[in-house]
Design a protein around this motif. Structure first.
Motif, mmCIF file in Angstrom:
data_model
loop_
_atom_site.group_PDB
_atom_site.id
_atom_site.type_symbol
_atom_site.label_atom_id
_atom_site.label_comp_id
_atom_site.label_asym_id
_atom_site.label_seq_id
_atom_site.Cartn_x
_atom_site.Cartn_y
_atom_site.Cartn_z
ATOM 1 N N PRO A 125 0.647 -1.216 -0.074
ATOM 2 C CA PRO A 125 -0.196 -0.034 0.046
ATOM 3 C C PRO A 125 0.897 1.123 0.017
ATOM 4 C CG PRO A 125 -0.745 -1.414 1.583
ATOM 5 C CD PRO A 125 0.470 -2.110 0.997
ATOM 6 N N GLY A 126 0.609 2.311 -0.700
ATOM 7 C CA GLY A 126 1.116 3.582 -0.678
ATOM 8 C C GLY A 126 0.539 4.683 0.200
ATOM 9 N N PRO A 127 0.947 5.849 -0.026
ATOM 10 C CA PRO A 127 0.096 6.749 0.850
ATOM 11 C C PRO A 127 -1.502 6.912 0.412
ATOM 12 C CG PRO A 127 1.510 7.960 -0.925
ATOM 13 C CD PRO A 127 1.473 6.362 -0.948
ATOM 14 N N LYS A 128 -2.001 7.435 1.348
ATOM 15 C CA LYS A 128 -3.389 8.046 1.058
ATOM 16 C C LYS A 128 -3.333 9.172 -0.022
ATOM 17 C CE LYS A 128 -6.026 6.106 5.023
ATOM 18 N NZ LYS A 128 -7.059 6.373 5.833
ATOM 19 N N VAL B 20 -8.359 11.758 -14.920
ATOM 20 C CA VAL B 20 -8.084 11.478 -13.536
ATOM 21 C C VAL B 20 -6.504 12.295 -13.475
ATOM 22 C CG1 VAL B 20 -7.778 9.906 -11.524
ATOM 23 C CG2 VAL B 20 -9.220 9.249 -13.692
ATOM 24 N N ARG B 21 -6.637 12.909 -12.149
ATOM 25 C CA ARG B 21 -5.264 13.243 -11.922
ATOM 26 C C ARG B 21 -5.076 13.681 -10.466
ATOM 27 N NH1 ARG B 21 -4.462 18.668 -10.792
ATOM 28 N NH2 ARG B 21 -6.509 20.039 -11.146
ATOM 29 N N ILE B 22 -4.060 13.564 -9.980
ATOM 30 C CA ILE B 22 -3.749 13.905 -8.498
ATOM 31 C C ILE B 22 -3.608 15.399 -8.071
ATOM 32 C CG2 ILE B 22 -2.346 13.541 -6.360
ATOM 33 C CD1 ILE B 22 -3.667 11.216 -7.556
ATOM 34 N N PRO B 23 -4.573 16.249 -7.916
ATOM 35 C CA PRO B 23 -4.565 17.537 -7.619
ATOM 36 C C PRO B 23 -3.482 17.975 -6.775
ATOM 37 C CG PRO B 23 -6.602 16.751 -6.433
ATOM 38 C CD PRO B 23 -5.768 15.792 -7.038
ATOM 39 N N ASP B 24 -2.962 19.299 -6.804
ATOM 40 C CA ASP B 24 -2.048 19.991 -5.973
ATOM 41 C C ASP B 24 -2.833 20.513 -4.730
ATOM 42 O OD1 ASP B 24 0.092 20.986 -5.076
ATOM 43 O OD2 ASP B 24 0.093 22.953 -6.334
ATOM 44 N N ASN C 190 -1.735 15.854 -0.716
ATOM 45 C CA ASN C 190 -1.174 15.077 -1.777
ATOM 46 C C ASN C 190 0.313 15.320 -1.774
ATOM 47 O OD1 ASN C 190 -3.535 13.744 -2.451
ATOM 48 N ND2 ASN C 190 -4.051 15.154 -4.234
ATOM 49 N N ARG C 191 0.816 15.934 -0.902
ATOM 50 C CA ARG C 191 2.296 16.518 -1.114
ATOM 51 C C ARG C 191 3.284 15.092 -1.302
ATOM 52 N NH1 ARG C 191 2.554 20.758 3.706
ATOM 53 N NH2 ARG C 191 1.734 19.008 4.800
ATOM 54 N N LEU C 192 3.194 14.229 -0.063
ATOM 55 C CA LEU C 192 3.831 13.114 -0.190
ATOM 56 C C LEU C 192 3.830 12.259 -1.800
ATOM 57 C CD1 LEU C 192 5.948 11.156 0.815
ATOM 58 C CD2 LEU C 192 3.911 9.900 1.991
ATOM 59 N N ALA C 193 2.639 11.994 -2.119
ATOM 60 C CA ALA C 193 2.112 11.229 -3.346
ATOM 61 C C ALA C 193 3.092 12.025 -4.632
ATOM 62 C CB ALA C 193 0.619 11.186 -3.448
ATOM 63 N N ARG C 194 2.636 13.325 -4.666
ATOM 64 C CA ARG C 194 3.159 14.180 -5.400
ATOM 65 C C ARG C 194 4.992 14.490 -5.586
ATOM 66 N NH1 ARG C 194 -0.329 17.296 -8.562
ATOM 67 N NH2 ARG C 194 1.320 19.016 -8.466
ATOM 68 N N ARG C 195 5.377 14.011 -4.593
ATOM 69 C CA ARG C 195 6.930 13.952 -4.551
ATOM 70 C C ARG C 195 7.220 12.538 -4.989
ATOM 71 N NH1 ARG C 195 7.668 16.487 1.400
ATOM 72 N NH2 ARG C 195 7.258 18.583 0.928
ATOM 73 N N LEU C 196 6.479 11.581 -4.718
ATOM 74 C CA LEU C 196 6.935 9.867 -4.992
ATOM 75 C C LEU C 196 6.736 9.799 -6.556
ATOM 76 C CD1 LEU C 196 5.696 8.167 -2.107
ATOM 77 C CD2 LEU C 196 8.152 8.910 -2.337
ATOM 78 N N GLY D 5 5.019 8.572 -13.373
ATOM 79 C CA GLY D 5 6.337 8.583 -13.439
ATOM 80 C C GLY D 5 7.009 8.947 -12.119
ATOM 81 N N PHE D 6 8.312 8.705 -12.192
ATOM 82 C CA PHE D 6 8.854 8.682 -10.695
ATOM 83 C C PHE D 6 10.149 9.602 -10.781
ATOM 84 C CE2 PHE D 6 6.498 5.055 -11.113
ATOM 85 C CZ PHE D 6 5.727 5.249 -9.949
ATOM 86 N N PRO D 7 10.588 10.256 -9.761
ATOM 87 C CA PRO D 7 11.761 10.991 -9.673
ATOM 88 C C PRO D 7 13.150 9.998 -9.722
ATOM 89 C CG PRO D 7 10.937 10.861 -7.517
ATOM 90 C CD PRO D 7 9.890 10.189 -8.299
ATOM 91 N N ALA D 8 14.095 10.421 -10.142
ATOM 92 C CA ALA D 8 15.376 9.663 -10.450
ATOM 93 C C ALA D 8 15.722 8.733 -9.361
ATOM 94 C CB ALA D 8 16.586 10.629 -10.494
#
Length: 151
Positions: A60-63, A78-82, A86-92, A117-120
């Protein structure tokens, strides 16, 4: 970035298909990426809901709060709004998805597109697993939609 597109013909109307997509609690019956749904808020053609995310091949990931926008008779984006939650999810990761449908003989042609997509630092670990697991997961999801709507 990992992208998956799945198409399927479903014997139903565009409105029936899109209504299912816009109901996250009901859609969670066929989508294993949606963990428990905490709440749903709908305002016209926009639905927001909070759920525990689950990527195929991982625990399981973050809420996350997700926003779905309906274009009646055609599609749901569908998107993850700012938002603060959602801070953690948008960082990941980055995330976008779309459900679209067009009338065909005997029903509709559904197209499900999803992209992560994921950061390096995470890319080398997460993307190879998702490339292997996500296509089968999305195919199973759409087969579940077909079964649910064609009952």
């Amino acid at each position: 970035m990992v992208e998956v597109t799945v198409e399927e013909t479903v014997s139903c109307s565009p409105d029936a298909f899109l209504a299912l997509v816009m109901d996250p609690r009901r859609y969670a019956e066929v989508d294993r990426k949606l963990g428990p749904v905490d709440w749903v808020r709908r305002d016209g053609d926009v639905t927001e809901f909070r759920f525990r995310s689950k990527l195929p091949g991982f625990g399981p990931g973050p809420k996350v709060v997700s926003r779905m926008t309906l274009t009646p008779g055609e599609r749901v984006d569908v998107r993850i709004p700012d938002r603060r939650e959602n801070r953690l999810a948008r960082r990941l990761s980055t995330f976008e998805a779309r459900f679209s449908c067009v009338p065909v003989e005997g029903g509709i042609r559904v197209t499900r597109w999803i992209a992560f997509g994921f950061p390096a630092p995470l890319r080398w670990l997460v993307e190879p697993v998702l490339r292997r697991k996500l296509p089968a997961d999305v195919e199973a999801e759409i087969r579940g939609v077909k079964r649910l709507l064609e009952r």
